[in-house]
Structures are given as structure tokens and as C-alpha cells.
Design a protein around this motif. Structure first.
Motif, mmCIF file in Angstrom:
data_model
loop_
_atom_site.group_PDB
_atom_site.id
_atom_site.type_symbol
_atom_site.label_atom_id
_atom_site.label_comp_id
_atom_site.label_asym_id
_atom_site.label_seq_id
_atom_site.Cartn_x
_atom_site.Cartn_y
_atom_site.Cartn_z
ATOM 1 N N UNK A 184 0.855 -1.176 0.000
ATOM 2 C CA UNK A 184 0.000 0.000 0.000
ATOM 3 C C UNK A 184 0.897 1.234 0.000
ATOM 4 N N UNK A 185 0.525 2.230 -0.786
ATOM 5 C CA UNK A 185 1.332 3.440 -0.919
ATOM 6 C C UNK A 185 1.377 4.234 0.390
ATOM 7 N N UNK A 186 2.509 4.878 0.641
ATOM 8 C CA UNK A 186 2.636 5.839 1.738
ATOM 9 C C UNK A 186 3.403 7.054 1.226
ATOM 10 N N UNK A 187 3.546 8.059 2.076
ATOM 11 C CA UNK A 187 4.390 9.206 1.748
ATOM 12 C C UNK A 187 4.926 9.806 3.038
ATOM 13 N N UNK A 188 5.508 10.992 2.948
ATOM 14 C CA UNK A 188 6.201 11.613 4.069
ATOM 15 C C UNK A 188 5.294 12.472 4.940
ATOM 16 N N UNK A 189 4.023 12.614 4.600
ATOM 17 C CA UNK A 189 3.102 13.451 5.366
ATOM 18 C C UNK A 189 2.447 12.659 6.497
ATOM 19 N N UNK A 190 2.105 13.377 7.569
ATOM 20 C CA UNK A 190 1.512 12.713 8.734
ATOM 21 C C UNK A 190 0.190 12.029 8.384
ATOM 22 N N UNK A 191 -0.576 12.613 7.456
ATOM 23 C CA UNK A 191 -1.860 12.012 7.078
ATOM 24 C C UNK A 191 -1.787 11.281 5.740
ATOM 25 N N UNK A 192 -0.598 11.178 5.169
ATOM 26 C CA UNK A 192 -0.349 10.425 3.928
ATOM 27 C C UNK A 192 -1.210 10.915 2.754
ATOM 28 N N UNK A 193 -1.483 12.208 2.713
ATOM 29 C CA UNK A 193 -2.392 12.706 1.677
ATOM 30 C C UNK A 193 -1.765 12.710 0.284
ATOM 31 N N UNK A 194 -0.458 12.559 0.188
ATOM 32 C CA UNK A 194 0.199 12.482 -1.115
ATOM 33 C C UNK A 194 0.593 11.057 -1.493
ATOM 34 N N UNK A 195 0.139 10.068 -0.754
ATOM 35 C CA UNK A 195 0.463 8.684 -1.115
ATOM 36 C C UNK A 195 -0.311 8.312 -2.373
ATOM 37 N N UNK A 196 0.405 7.764 -3.365
ATOM 38 C CA UNK A 196 -0.220 7.530 -4.661
ATOM 39 C C UNK A 196 0.284 6.239 -5.307
ATOM 40 N N UNK A 197 -0.582 5.677 -6.136
ATOM 41 C CA UNK A 197 -0.241 4.524 -6.961
ATOM 42 C C UNK A 197 0.182 5.041 -8.333
ATOM 43 N N UNK A 198 1.254 4.477 -8.874
ATOM 44 C CA UNK A 198 1.828 4.924 -10.147
ATOM 45 C C UNK A 198 1.560 3.851 -11.208
#
Length: 389
Positions: free
Chosen positions: A160-174
Motif C-alpha cells: 500500500x502506498x505511503x508518503x512523508x506526510x503525517x496524514x499520507x495525503x500524497x500517497x499515490x499509486x503509479x
């Protein structure tokens, strides 16, 4: 025959330079076979600067993957990197599919992805990689269970995608140079190839000896163990409440779940305790399962990852590639040594011919073995998972 290549770049602003760095690092010219695909992980900002789109336009094959918080490949690692693992073969064929927007637990959206990937194919895929979005209204079990049903239970490995933000709002599938926050992508592999899977969780020394039977649960909410509320069960093991009446650091006490069906146990994270004493977990824990409670710390994370790597690297043959995902909870538990798990992998792979990529995950998807050697697809928390080809 199967070949692989891997490369990374930290160039996040200049698309032309970033693509050039990756192409130079891959050095695949003249070495690609008939069927090729690229699996990618990257810091979310690479999407904003157009590098992923530029990379897809340049490469002669499709790319698929997710954003992450940190990753490693080709002897390098970082928190703001783009890593690419390329798989090419004459014997294995690859096909990709993308779901529609996922707004709830409707399996029809996943069927669309699988249908797209399998369209025109008469044979059954050998295995599947899946790349799913991190959504608040859909758990990882939704992807595992429904893709399992749709595919007829072929081995499924993914993240599952994650990112560096606390709420993971930029986590995306490519998917093929584009990205989505609410879609799932799948990669099907056809041919005579059987992947090996390795899982690092928690050692027996870090697990309370007491075992409990799950007597009530609903979805990812564990309600009672041995007919006690989860809170009371944890207190019976010696855990204590703080001044506010809650158990401190509940995230550092993973649940080791034996589904009582002959498969290997899996780990479930506890995210919170509810006022009625239930536990909100990172996946389903069905009634009838047997569970134990463990304790995570930084040393245990490195020890369990080392154990999984030791198994993968002691098979008596050199794999072409390793694709690994580790839970973002492990990254945070490492605290001021957050890159230690990546450093371990890079160090262990130095001097080997095997290409690799590792990235952090919001939920790990990896098959487990039954006693007779068959695979059953499972979701995992707080785990380090490897697919070896």
C-alpha cells in the motif's frame, strides 16, 4: 531466462537529468529481452515535478509502483529518492491493469483492474504484484481478499502506498507514468516461474508466552480474547495503564495471529483501544484464531529483517532479483536510526549479482505457506516481506 536491472536518483527538480541518471544507471541497452516491466518507488515530489511522466515517455516498457517514505536500490538509499527495478524475460510475460476510483469496499473496481490485465489471455497467471492506495475507508484485507477471489488464489505480493506526510495525503499509486490516490494497479506475470517469499516479523524471544483464543471480533476490530475485553487481556499479561487510563505505546505491542488453519502466523498492529476495551487493528483477526502479544523495538526490527534476508540469501543459488517492502511502523520504531533497515539490505547485497529494490509500505501483501507447501495470500502489519525471483 530472466534478467534484472536497478537504479536510483535523488534528482527531484530536473526531469531531463533525473531520467538520464536512471537510464545510465540501468545500463540495459542491448540487454532487454522480449518482455519487460519496471517497478518503481519514489518520494511523492517526483510526481509534482513531472519526472515520472518523463521517465515513462523515455522508457520502452511500462512502469508501475507507489510513492514511499524511503527506499533503496543499486547500492544507494534515501528518503527523497526514486528507485526503479526492471525485470526482463523471454519466458515470462507481463500485463498491467488499473482499477477505477475506489470509494468503498466494492470488489467490482478491483475486478476491472484484473480484467484489464488478463484480457486476451487464456492461461492463468503464475503470480501477481499489486499496488494499492492507502485509504481511510478501505483496509488492506479488502485488496488481498478480493484479488484472491478474482484471480483464483494466485500468489499475490505487494504494498500500500505511503508518503512523508503525517496524514499520507500524497500517497499515490503509479501506473504508466500517471498517478492516483484512489486506484489499485496490478501486474500479472505469465510463464513458468515460481517466486519465493520471505517474511521478517518478530522473534519468539520478544513474544509473551501466554496464548489467547479470539472469542469476538468484527472486521479489523478485535473485541475479546479468552472472553475478556482486549484491554483486560493485555492487563492480565502485565501491561499497565497510565494516568489517563489507557495503555501507553499500544502500537509497540504487535499481535501475532495464528489463523488455526495450518498457515504461518502473521502480525497485526494495534492502532488504538476503544472505550469498551476493544482493539482497532491493522487487519482482520477472525474468531477462533490463536494470538500472542509481542514487543517491538529497534533491535528487534533489525534482527528480524536480518533473519529474513539470511533465509533468502542462503538458498544455494543466486536470485536475479529481490523486491522487498517493510512496514512504515518499523521505519518509525527505528527512531533516530530510521534508515538502518535500508542500510542492512544495501550492506548485505554488496558484491552480489542480484538486483533489488526495497521501499516502505502502508500495508504488506505477501503469501504465507501451508504445511503442505502451498501458498495462501495474507495482509501483514509491522513486517518485512521479500519476493525473490
Amino acid at each position: 531466462m530472466l534478467r534484472s536491472f536497478s537504479a536510483c536518483t535523488d534528482e527531484i527538480d530536473d526531469a531531463e537529468r533525473a531520467v538520464s541518471d536512471l537510464i545510465r544507471g540501468l545500463d540495459f541497452e542491448g540487454n532487454l529481452l522480449n518482455n519487460t516491466v519496471g517497478i518503481l518507488s519514489c518520494f511523492a515530489e517526483f510526481l509534482e515535478t513531472g519526472i515520472i511522466e518523463a521517465l515513462q515517455k523515455t522508457l520502452p516498457f511500462d512502469i508501475i509502483g507507489t510513492t514511499t517514505i524511503a527506499n533503496a536500490a543499486a547500492g544507494t538509499l534515501g528518503e527523497t529518492s526514486l528507485c526503479l527495478l526492471v525485470i526482463t524475460s523471454d519466458d515470462i510475460e507481463f500485463s498491467l491493469g488499473l482499477s477505477g476510483p475506489i470509494s468503498g469496499e466494492d470488489p467490482e473496481t478491483l475486478k476491472q483492474a484484473y480484467r484489464d490485465a488478463s484480457s486476451g489471455r487464456e492461461s492463468r497467471p503464475a503470480f501477481m504484484f499489486s499496488f494499492a492506495p492507502l485509504l481511510f475507508n478501505t483496509g488492506v484485507d479488502f485488496f488481498v481478499e478480493n484479488l484472491d477471489e478474482i484471480s483464483g488464489g494466485i500468489p499475490n505480493f505487494g504494498t500500500l502506498a505511503v508518503d512523508h506526510n503525517a496524514d499520507y495525503h500524497d500517497s499515490q499509486v503509479i501506473f504508466r507514468g500517471q498517478s492516483w490516490r484512489d486506484r489499485c494497479a496490478v501486474l500479472l506475470a505469465y510463464g513458468d516461474c515460481v517466486p519465493d517469499f520471505y517474511i521478517g516479523t518478530i522473534s519468539d524471544e520478544k513474544v509473551f508466552p501466554e496464548k489467547g483464543a479470539v472469542t469476538a471480533s468484527q472486521g479489523n476490530q478485535l473485541q475479546s480474547v479468552n472472553n475478556k475485553s482486549v484491554t483486560d487481556y493485555l492487563l492480565s499479561l502485565g501491561l499497565t495503564k497510565n494516568e489517563e487510563g489507557s495503555i501507553t505505546g499500544i502500537n509497540s505491542f504487535p499481535i501475532i495471529v495464528d489463523f488455526n488453519d495450518g498457515t504461518e502466523p502473521v502480525v497485526r498492529a494495534m492502532f488504538a483501544l476503544t472505550p469498551d476495551g476493544s482493539a482497532v487493528c491493522g487487519g482482520k483477526i477472525p474468531v477462533g484464531s490463536i494470538l500472542s502479544i509481542g514487543r517491538f523495538d529497534a533491535d528487534e526490527i533489525i534482527d528480524s529483517s536480518t533473519a529474513a534476508l539470511n533465509k533468502a540469501l542462503s538458498k544455494g543459488r543466486e536470485y536475479s532479483l529481490l523486491l522487498a517492502y517493510s512496514c512504515i511502523g518499523r521505519y518509525f520504531t527505528l527512531e533516530y536510526k530510521q534508515l538502518a533497515e535500508l542500510e542492512l539490505l544495501v550492506s548485505r547485497m554488496k558484491g552480489r549479482k542480484t538486483n533489488y529494490m526495497m521501499a516502505y509500505s502502508g500495508g504488506e501483501i505477501c503469501p504465507v505457506r501451508t504445511r503442505d507447501g502451498k501458498t495462501v495470500n495474507r495482509s501483514h502489519n509491522n513486517s518485512f516481506v521479500i519476493c525473490a525471483l
